[in-house]
Design a protein around this motif. Structure first.
Motif, PDB file in Angstrom:
ATOM      1  N   PRO A   1       0.799  -1.212   0.000  1.00 52.16           N
ATOM      2  CA  PRO A   1       0.000   0.000   0.000  1.00 52.16           C
ATOM      3  C   PRO A   1       0.843   1.278   0.000  1.00 52.16           C
ATOM      4  CG  PRO A   1      -0.622  -1.460   1.810  1.00 52.16           C
ATOM      5  CD  PRO A   1       0.518  -2.070   1.097  1.00 52.16           C
ATOM      6  N   LEU A   2       2.072   1.196   0.512  1.00 48.85           N
ATOM      7  CA  LEU A   2       2.971   2.352   0.545  1.00 48.85           C
ATOM      8  C   LEU A   2       4.275   1.983  -0.152  1.00 48.85           C
ATOM      9  CD1 LEU A   2       2.400   3.318   4.268  1.00 48.85           C
ATOM     10  CD2 LEU A   2       1.370   4.414   2.291  1.00 48.85           C
ATOM     11  N   GLU A   3       5.088   2.975  -0.420  1.00 46.12           N
ATOM     12  CA  GLU A   3       6.363   2.719  -1.093  1.00 46.12           C
ATOM     13  C   GLU A   3       7.309   1.870  -0.234  1.00 46.12           C
ATOM     14  OE1 GLU A   3      10.052   5.417  -2.561  1.00 46.12           O
ATOM     15  OE2 GLU A   3       8.050   6.119  -3.088  1.00 46.12           O
ATOM     16  N   TRP A   4       7.238   1.966   1.074  1.00 42.71           N
ATOM     17  CA  TRP A   4       8.154   1.265   1.974  1.00 42.71           C
ATOM     18  C   TRP A   4       7.483   0.108   2.725  1.00 42.71           C
ATOM     19  CZ3 TRP A   4       6.294   1.584   6.902  1.00 42.71           C
ATOM     20  CH2 TRP A   4       5.389   2.601   7.146  1.00 42.71           C
ATOM     21  N   PHE A   5       6.172  -0.103   2.507  1.00 45.11           N
ATOM     22  CA  PHE A   5       5.417  -1.130   3.221  1.00 45.11           C
ATOM     23  C   PHE A   5       4.537  -1.906   2.244  1.00 45.11           C
ATOM     24  CE2 PHE A   5       1.425  -2.316   5.410  1.00 45.11           C
ATOM     25  CZ  PHE A   5       1.952  -3.223   6.304  1.00 45.11           C
ATOM     26  N   GLY A   6       4.507  -3.229   2.380  1.00 47.48           N
ATOM     27  CA  GLY A   6       3.678  -4.043   1.496  1.00 47.48           C
ATOM     28  C   GLY A   6       3.040  -5.205   2.229  1.00 47.48           C
ATOM     29  N   VAL A   7       1.903  -5.656   1.733  1.00 49.81           N
ATOM     30  CA  VAL A   7       1.192  -6.808   2.273  1.00 49.81           C
ATOM     31  C   VAL A   7       0.940  -7.767   1.120  1.00 49.81           C
ATOM     32  CG1 VAL A   7      -0.916  -7.594   3.404  1.00 49.81           C
ATOM     33  CG2 VAL A   7       0.075  -5.401   4.031  1.00 49.81           C
ATOM     34  N   GLU A   8       1.089  -9.070   1.390  1.00 48.15           N
ATOM     35  CA  GLU A   8       0.961 -10.055   0.323  1.00 48.15           C
ATOM     36  C   GLU A   8       0.224 -11.296   0.843  1.00 48.15           C
ATOM     37  OE1 GLU A   8       4.019 -11.466  -3.045  1.00 48.15           O
ATOM     38  OE2 GLU A   8       4.760 -11.551  -0.999  1.00 48.15           O
ATOM     39  N   PHE A   9      -0.683 -11.823   0.023  1.00 46.22           N
ATOM     40  CA  PHE A   9      -1.380 -13.067   0.325  1.00 46.22           C
ATOM     41  C   PHE A   9      -1.238 -13.966  -0.897  1.00 46.22           C
ATOM     42  CE2 PHE A   9      -5.399 -15.595   0.221  1.00 46.22           C
ATOM     43  CZ  PHE A   9      -5.089 -16.401   1.310  1.00 46.22           C
ATOM     44  N   ARG A  10      -0.714 -15.182  -0.685  1.00 45.00           N
ATOM     45  CA  ARG A  10      -0.486 -16.131  -1.787  1.00 45.00           C
ATOM     46  C   ARG A  10      -1.187 -17.454  -1.485  1.00 45.00           C
ATOM     47  NH1 ARG A  10       5.794 -15.920  -3.608  1.00 45.00           N
ATOM     48  NH2 ARG A  10       5.963 -13.674  -3.863  1.00 45.00           N
ATOM     49  N   PRO A  11      -2.361 -17.669  -2.068  1.00 49.18           N
ATOM     50  CA  PRO A  11      -3.011 -18.968  -1.913  1.00 49.18           C
ATOM     51  C   PRO A  11      -2.610 -19.924  -3.041  1.00 49.18           C
ATOM     52  CG  PRO A  11      -4.526 -17.438  -2.896  1.00 49.18           C
ATOM     53  CD  PRO A  11      -3.250 -16.670  -2.636  1.00 49.18           C
ATOM     54  N   ALA A  12      -2.516 -21.195  -2.726  1.00 45.81           N
ATOM     55  CA  ALA A  12      -2.225 -22.222  -3.737  1.00 45.81           C
ATOM     56  C   ALA A  12      -2.927 -23.509  -3.325  1.00 45.81           C
ATOM     57  CB  ALA A  12      -0.722 -22.448  -3.845  1.00 45.81           C
TER      58      ALA A  12
ATOM     59  N   GLY B   1      10.771  -1.838   4.044  1.00 46.78           N
ATOM     60  CA  GLY B   1      12.099  -1.645   3.498  1.00 46.78           C
ATOM     61  C   GLY B   1      12.229  -0.488   2.546  1.00 46.78           C
ATOM     62  N   ALA B   2      13.393  -0.429   1.954  1.00 43.18           N
ATOM     63  CA  ALA B   2      13.743   0.597   0.985  1.00 43.18           C
ATOM     64  C   ALA B   2      14.019  -0.091  -0.353  1.00 43.18           C
ATOM     65  CB  ALA B   2      14.963   1.370   1.467  1.00 43.18           C
ATOM     66  N   ARG B   3      14.646   0.619  -1.269  1.00 40.32           N
ATOM     67  CA  ARG B   3      14.837   0.114  -2.624  1.00 40.32           C
ATOM     68  C   ARG B   3      15.638  -1.193  -2.709  1.00 40.32           C
ATOM     69  NH1 ARG B   3      17.362   3.460  -7.678  1.00 40.32           N
ATOM     70  NH2 ARG B   3      17.090   1.808  -9.204  1.00 40.32           N
ATOM     71  N   PHE B   4      16.699  -1.325  -1.941  1.00 42.69           N
ATOM     72  CA  PHE B   4      17.572  -2.490  -2.048  1.00 42.69           C
ATOM     73  C   PHE B   4      17.497  -3.459  -0.873  1.00 42.69           C
ATOM     74  CE2 PHE B   4      19.684   0.839  -4.579  1.00 42.69           C
ATOM     75  CZ  PHE B   4      19.627   0.210  -5.815  1.00 42.69           C
ATOM     76  N   VAL B   5      16.779  -3.109   0.198  1.00 43.21           N
ATOM     77  CA  VAL B   5      16.709  -3.950   1.392  1.00 43.21           C
ATOM     78  C   VAL B   5      15.254  -4.081   1.837  1.00 43.21           C
ATOM     79  CG1 VAL B   5      17.443  -4.200   3.795  1.00 43.21           C
ATOM     80  CG2 VAL B   5      18.999  -3.196   2.144  1.00 43.21           C
ATOM     81  N   GLN B   6      14.822  -5.322   2.076  1.00 43.74           N
ATOM     82  CA  GLN B   6      13.453  -5.597   2.521  1.00 43.74           C
ATOM     83  C   GLN B   6      13.476  -6.568   3.701  1.00 43.74           C
ATOM     84  OE1 GLN B   6      10.228  -4.760   1.268  1.00 43.74           O
ATOM     85  NE2 GLN B   6      11.290  -3.168   0.139  1.00 43.74           N
ATOM     86  N   PHE B   7      12.678  -6.282   4.720  1.00 45.00           N
ATOM     87  CA  PHE B   7      12.451  -7.211   5.821  1.00 45.00           C
ATOM     88  C   PHE B   7      11.065  -7.806   5.618  1.00 45.00           C
ATOM     89  CE2 PHE B   7      10.555  -8.094   9.976  1.00 45.00           C
ATOM     90  CZ  PHE B   7      11.412  -9.091  10.391  1.00 45.00           C
ATOM     91  N   HIS B   8      10.983  -9.135   5.648  1.00 47.30           N
ATOM     92  CA  HIS B   8       9.745  -9.866   5.398  1.00 47.30           C
ATOM     93  C   HIS B   8       9.363 -10.668   6.644  1.00 47.30           C
ATOM     94  CE1 HIS B   8       8.039  -9.820   1.448  1.00 47.30           C
ATOM     95  NE2 HIS B   8       7.642 -11.079   1.495  1.00 47.30           N
ATOM     96  N   ALA B   9       8.095 -10.645   7.036  1.00 45.74           N
ATOM     97  CA  ALA B   9       7.610 -11.480   8.129  1.00 45.74           C
ATOM     98  C   ALA B   9       6.206 -11.942   7.777  1.00 45.74           C
ATOM     99  CB  ALA B   9       7.610 -10.720   9.441  1.00 45.74           C
ATOM    100  N   GLY B  10       5.898 -13.186   8.123  1.00 46.25           N
ATOM    101  CA  GLY B  10       4.577 -13.689   7.786  1.00 46.25           C
ATOM    102  C   GLY B  10       4.266 -15.004   8.450  1.00 46.25           C
ATOM    103  N   TYR B  11       3.176 -15.589   7.986  1.00 46.78           N
ATOM    104  CA  TYR B  11       2.717 -16.878   8.508  1.00 46.78           C
ATOM    105  C   TYR B  11       2.281 -17.734   7.320  1.00 46.78           C
ATOM    106  CZ  TYR B  11       0.821 -20.160  11.859  1.00 46.78           C
ATOM    107  OH  TYR B  11       0.594 -21.274  12.617  1.00 46.78           O
ATOM    108  N   ARG B  12       2.582 -19.019   7.387  1.00 42.18           N
ATOM    109  CA  ARG B  12       2.241 -19.944   6.307  1.00 42.18           C
ATOM    110  C   ARG B  12       1.428 -21.102   6.869  1.00 42.18           C
ATOM    111  NH1 ARG B  12       6.497 -22.864   2.237  1.00 42.18           N
ATOM    112  NH2 ARG B  12       4.937 -23.793   0.874  1.00 42.18           N
ATOM    113  N   TRP B  13       0.253 -21.360   6.238  1.00 44.89           N
ATOM    114  CA  TRP B  13      -0.614 -22.467   6.619  1.00 44.89           C
ATOM    115  C   TRP B  13      -0.581 -23.520   5.534  1.00 44.89           C
ATOM    116  CZ3 TRP B  13      -2.157 -17.403   6.952  1.00 44.89           C
ATOM    117  CH2 TRP B  13      -2.515 -16.946   8.201  1.00 44.89           C
TER     118      TRP B  13
END
Length: 64
Positions: free
Chosen positions: A1-12, A31-43
């Motif tokens: 939603p923002l340049e430095w923040f993102g949300v993702e949902f991947r169903p398969a 994160g910024a252009r070259f560095v991203q921190f990712h955190a999530g949950y996988r079911w």
């Protein structure tokens, strides 16, 4: 939603004979252009039952 923040949902989904397997991943990234921190949950679902391999994860990505 923002340049430095993102949300993702991947169903398969996958079906092998009578067994249906679902893989759902919900994560957020900061994160910024070259560095991203990712955190999530996988079911992981195996015939409607949550698999023991489900759980949280976190990671760091560096692009160059």
């Amino acid at each position: 939603p923002l340049e430095w923040f993102g949300v993702e949902f991947r169903p398969a989904w996958y079906r092998w004979y009578e067994v249906t397997i679902g893989d759902y991943d919900l994560s957020a990234s900061l994160g910024a252009r070259f560095v991203q921190f990712h955190a999530g949950y996988r079911w992981l679902w195996d015939n409607g039952v949550v698999d023991v391999q489900s759980g949280p994860y976190a990671g760091l990505s560096v692009a160059f």
